[in-house]
Design a protein around this motif. Structure first.
Motif, PDB file in Angstrom:
ATOM      1  N   ALA A 149       0.835  -1.206   0.000  1.00  0.00           N
ATOM      2  CA  ALA A 149       0.000   0.000   0.000  1.00  0.00           C
ATOM      3  C   ALA A 149       0.870   1.257   0.000  1.00  0.00           C
ATOM      4  CB  ALA A 149      -0.926  -0.006   1.212  1.00  0.00           C
ATOM      5  N   ALA A 166       2.462   1.676  -3.392  1.00  0.00           N
ATOM      6  CA  ALA A 166       1.490   2.159  -4.380  1.00  0.00           C
ATOM      7  C   ALA A 166       1.332   3.669  -4.257  1.00  0.00           C
ATOM      8  CB  ALA A 166       0.147   1.462  -4.176  1.00  0.00           C
ATOM      9  N   SER A 167       1.312   4.140  -3.035  1.00  0.00           N
ATOM     10  CA  SER A 167       1.211   5.578  -2.800  1.00  0.00           C
ATOM     11  C   SER A 167       2.441   6.285  -3.371  1.00  0.00           C
ATOM     12  CB  SER A 167       1.096   5.813  -1.297  1.00  0.00           C
ATOM     13  OG  SER A 167       1.018   7.183  -1.035  1.00  0.00           O
ATOM     14  N   HIS A 217       2.377   6.576  -7.224  1.00  0.00           N
ATOM     15  CA  HIS A 217       1.504   7.635  -7.716  1.00  0.00           C
ATOM     16  C   HIS A 217       2.170   9.007  -7.526  1.00  0.00           C
ATOM     17  CE1 HIS A 217      -2.427   8.382  -9.359  1.00  0.00           C
ATOM     18  NE2 HIS A 217      -2.621   9.378  -8.530  1.00  0.00           N
ATOM     19  N   LYS A 270      -1.345  -6.065  -9.543  1.00  0.00           N
ATOM     20  CA  LYS A 270      -1.741  -4.807  -8.891  1.00  0.00           C
ATOM     21  C   LYS A 270      -0.731  -3.710  -9.195  1.00  0.00           C
ATOM     22  CE  LYS A 270      -4.350  -6.562  -4.938  1.00  0.00           C
ATOM     23  NZ  LYS A 270      -4.292  -6.916  -3.506  1.00  0.00           N
ATOM     24  N   TRP A 303      -8.723  -1.694  -6.447  1.00  0.00           N
ATOM     25  CA  TRP A 303      -7.541  -1.571  -5.585  1.00  0.00           C
ATOM     26  C   TRP A 303      -6.705  -0.353  -5.992  1.00  0.00           C
ATOM     27  CZ3 TRP A 303      -2.252  -1.563  -6.138  1.00  0.00           C
ATOM     28  CH2 TRP A 303      -1.503  -1.746  -4.958  1.00  0.00           C
ATOM     29  N   ALA A 304      -6.436  -0.246  -7.282  1.00  0.00           N
ATOM     30  CA  ALA A 304      -5.601   0.859  -7.770  1.00  0.00           C
ATOM     31  C   ALA A 304      -6.259   2.202  -7.482  1.00  0.00           C
ATOM     32  CB  ALA A 304      -5.354   0.695  -9.271  1.00  0.00           C
ATOM     33  N   GLU A 307      -8.438   2.971  -5.167  1.00  0.00           N
ATOM     34  CA  GLU A 307      -8.427   3.281  -3.734  1.00  0.00           C
ATOM     35  C   GLU A 307      -7.075   3.884  -3.335  1.00  0.00           C
ATOM     36  OE1 GLU A 307     -11.137   2.876  -1.844  1.00  0.00           O
ATOM     37  OE2 GLU A 307     -10.076   3.727  -0.144  1.00  0.00           O
ATOM     38  N   ARG A 308      -5.980   3.340  -3.876  1.00  0.00           N
ATOM     39  CA  ARG A 308      -4.649   3.845  -3.542  1.00  0.00           C
ATOM     40  C   ARG A 308      -4.414   5.216  -4.168  1.00  0.00           C
ATOM     41  NH1 ARG A 308      -6.118   0.476  -1.678  1.00  0.00           N
ATOM     42  NH2 ARG A 308      -5.378  -1.268  -0.473  1.00  0.00           N
ATOM     43  N   ALA A 327      -6.472   8.464  -2.872  1.00  0.00           N
ATOM     44  CA  ALA A 327      -6.059   9.035  -1.594  1.00  0.00           C
ATOM     45  C   ALA A 327      -5.272  10.326  -1.811  1.00  0.00           C
ATOM     46  CB  ALA A 327      -5.225   8.023  -0.814  1.00  0.00           C
ATOM     47  N   HIS A 328      -4.706  10.492  -3.010  1.00  0.00           N
ATOM     48  CA  HIS A 328      -3.895  11.683  -3.317  1.00  0.00           C
ATOM     49  C   HIS A 328      -4.687  12.756  -4.052  1.00  0.00           C
ATOM     50  CE1 HIS A 328      -0.032   9.703  -2.325  1.00  0.00           C
ATOM     51  NE2 HIS A 328      -0.706   8.620  -2.650  1.00  0.00           N
TER      52      HIS A 328
END
Lengths: 281, 307
Positions: free
Chosen positions: A133, A136-137, A140, A169, A211-212, A214-215, A218-219
């Motif tokens: 997680a 992933a952040s 991005h 993912k 999933w992608a 959601e990550r 967040a930004h």
């Protein structure tokens, strides 16, 4: 996994020089990293290869690159062991990592190179769900930096170690790569906070896209978030409802720029409020 | 809430239409109901001329309202919700579907679905049919699908009314278009949604406008996804083209949805499902569902295959 990394025209355009490289064994990792390295050198860039294990051993794997010792001597090629850095299962700090790469990019430019690219054997950074997680952040966040600065990265992941599900993912959140069966790409695009969505979103991508999204989301925000979907050839109602759910939950408006009619029609008939479709040329 | 009153008005001339329709609307105005009129403009003018307070009657364009059944239901539900939110205690609608006969297979589904589709609204809906131009078979279905029958001076319970589920189960499948007897342009077994979209795009883009093409591609993709998710393999996609239309069937070997109103009313699920068939009904010019115990076939039509 036959396509050589960086083989197409978009390699050096902002934000697209960020590859997900899935490999089955060390040989495949080295093949991908070498092509990425050679291409970068040809463009006058400083290239760093970072992997677990001994640096001397790592160097031997790339020794057949013409003039390799000289490239090392003049700093065009850097080799790093990740052993010390990644002994623990600590999760990556996205902003800190981007600052580090920004400094290295600046240093490469100051030393006369045209840019900086790094090939990282990143398997050990994503072994736990928390690490995944956090990474992933980071992916991005770093996309946005790459869109504005001459920094590029190849992120290599071991499929036998991580499993197909995890690598898929990761593939979905990189602009490019060699995992061709993942049908979409959701990634940062530009320092101003735009996002790119490419490929196609249908039954095959429901779980991965959730999933992608959601990550990535967040930004996003506040206000309007532009999703550049000009290269998205299809989005089904699940994809649009997923975007709508993020828009509602985060209090943002998602502006979907698309060349197709289908998305606008679906948004209209489903009565979706948080997503505005703009027809792009 | 109880099912709304669903009244059939089968009239033989303007006198009968006005003799029933005008008191129906006037009664609603007297009660302070929201009063709606959705019949073709010449007859709407006649009705309005005979009503006491025509400015209180909301006139609905039949061309826009009755494009096809799924759109009519969506549009009416949105309108009724606005009226109730705006304080309407009851709603009266006098409507007439313009020329329902060519697509009666779907409009008959509509009439059987109305009670369920509008059951959360305080609605009395009166459906007008001109017996001079409506075929006997259509009128027979009308009497089976409406709970009440209106005649000048009286509205009575309809003894011929049958339960919507019984009515829907007894409907005959839509007959194939002539072109369906020809060799198809495309025949795919177990296609992915992506392969289905590619096939439709390549064959249909020479026939359809770009927006209709995109609507068909979206619909086929949703229907194939449904078949892969809920159906039983093998799944076959067959496509025919005429100079003015594209016809696509998607068949699987399962029994199909057990909801007889499938496609006309969305049935959302927490995971975002339940919309696929409804989307196809919204977007395609005609949708026919054919169910047997071992096959479920959806036929999507864009354009007029009989032209």
């Amino acid at each position: 996994m036959s396509q050589a990394p960086g083989a197409d025209r978009e390699t050096t355009t902002g934000g697209r020089g960020h590859l997900c490289w899935a490999f089955a064994d060390v040989g495949e990792f080295v093949a991908g990293a070498r092509a990425f390295l050679v291409e970068g050198l040809a463009q006058g860039k400083r290239v760093c290869v970072a992997a677990p294990g001994d640096v001397a051993e790592l160097g031997r794997r790339f020794a057949d690159v013409p003039g390799f010792d000289d490239l090392l001597d003049r700093g065009a090629v850097q080799l790093r062991s990740l052993d010390r850095l990644y002994e623990t299962d600590v999760a990556v700090d996205a902003d800190e990592q981007v600052r580090t790469y920004a400094a290295e990019t600046g240093a490469a430019l100051a030393a006369g190179f045209t840019g900086f690219r790094v090939a990282v054997e990143a398997t050990r950074l994503v072994r736990t769900p928390a690490q995944l997680a956090a990474f992933a952040s980071y992916e991005h966040t770093v996309d946005r930096y790459m869109a504005a600065y001459p920094f590029e990265a190849l992120c290599a992941y071991s499929v036998p170690t991580l499993g197909t599900e995890v690598v898929d993912k990761l593939a979905g959140i990189h602009p490019r790569g060699n995992v061709e069966h993942v049908p979409f790409r959701l990634h940062g695009w530009g320092a101003c906070g735009a996002v790119a969505l490419e490929g196609e979103l249908d039954l095959r991508s429901h779980e991965l896209f959730g999933w992608a999204l959601e990550r990535a989301a967040a930004h996003w925000g506040p206000g309007e978030v532009v999703v550049d979907a000009r290269e998205l050839t299809f989005i089904d109602h699940h994809g649009l409802l997923g975007l709508a759910e993020q828009a509602a939950r985060r209090g943002i408006t998602i502006v979907l720029r698309t060349r197709r009619f289908g998305a606008a029609r679906l948004v209209d008939i489903l009565g979706i409020d948080g997503v505005r479709v703009e027809q792009a040329a | 809430m109880n099912a709304p009153d669903h009244v059939a008005l089968c009239y033989a001339d303007d006198t009968e239409l006005l003799g029933v329709g005008v008191p129906f609307l006037t009664d609603g105005l007297d009660r302070g109901d929201a009063v709606l009129l959705a019949i073709d403009p010449p007859r709407a003018e006649l009705v309005l001329a005979a009503v006491d307070r025509p400015e209180k009657v909301t006139v609905i364009s039949t061309d826009l309202q009755y494009v096809r059944p799924a759109i009519a239901i969506k549009s009416y539900r949105e309108l009724f919700a606005r009226l109730v939110d705006g304080g309407a205690g009851a709603i009266r609608l006098l409507g007439e579907i313009p020329d329902p006969t060519p697509a009666w297979d779907v409009w008959s589904r509509y009439e059987a679905t109305v009670n369920r589709a509008y059951d959360q609204f305080p609605l009395i809906s009166m459906c007008a049919y001109d017996t001079r131009t409506t075929p006997a078979a259509v009128l027979a279905d009308v009497t089976k699908t409406h709970t009440l029958l209106a005649r000048p001076g009286t509205t009575q319970p309809n003894a011929a009314y049958i339960h919507p589920l019984t009515f829907l189960a007894a409907r005959l499948p839509a007959p194939p278009y002539p072109v369906q007897h020809q060799p198809p342009a495309v025949a795919l077994t177990n296609p992915t949604p992506s392969a289905a979209r590619t096939a439709v795009t390549s064959r249909a883009q020479a026939v359809l406008r770009p927006d209709d093409l995109d609507d068909l591609v979206v619909s086929v993709s949703e229907v194939v996804s449904n078949a892969l998710t809920h159906g039983t393999a093998p799944i076959t996609l067959t496509l025919w083209t005429t100079p003015a239309a594209v016809v696509v069937t998607v068949q699987d070997n399962g029994p199909g949805p057990n909801n007889p109103f499938a496609g006309l009313i969305p049935t959302p699920t927490p995971t975002g499902g339940g919309y696929g068939l409804w989307i196809a009904h919204q977007l395609c010019h005609h949708v026919a569902l054919t169910q047997t115990p071992t096959t479920f076939t959806i036929r999507l039509t864009m354009g007029d295959p009989l032209a």
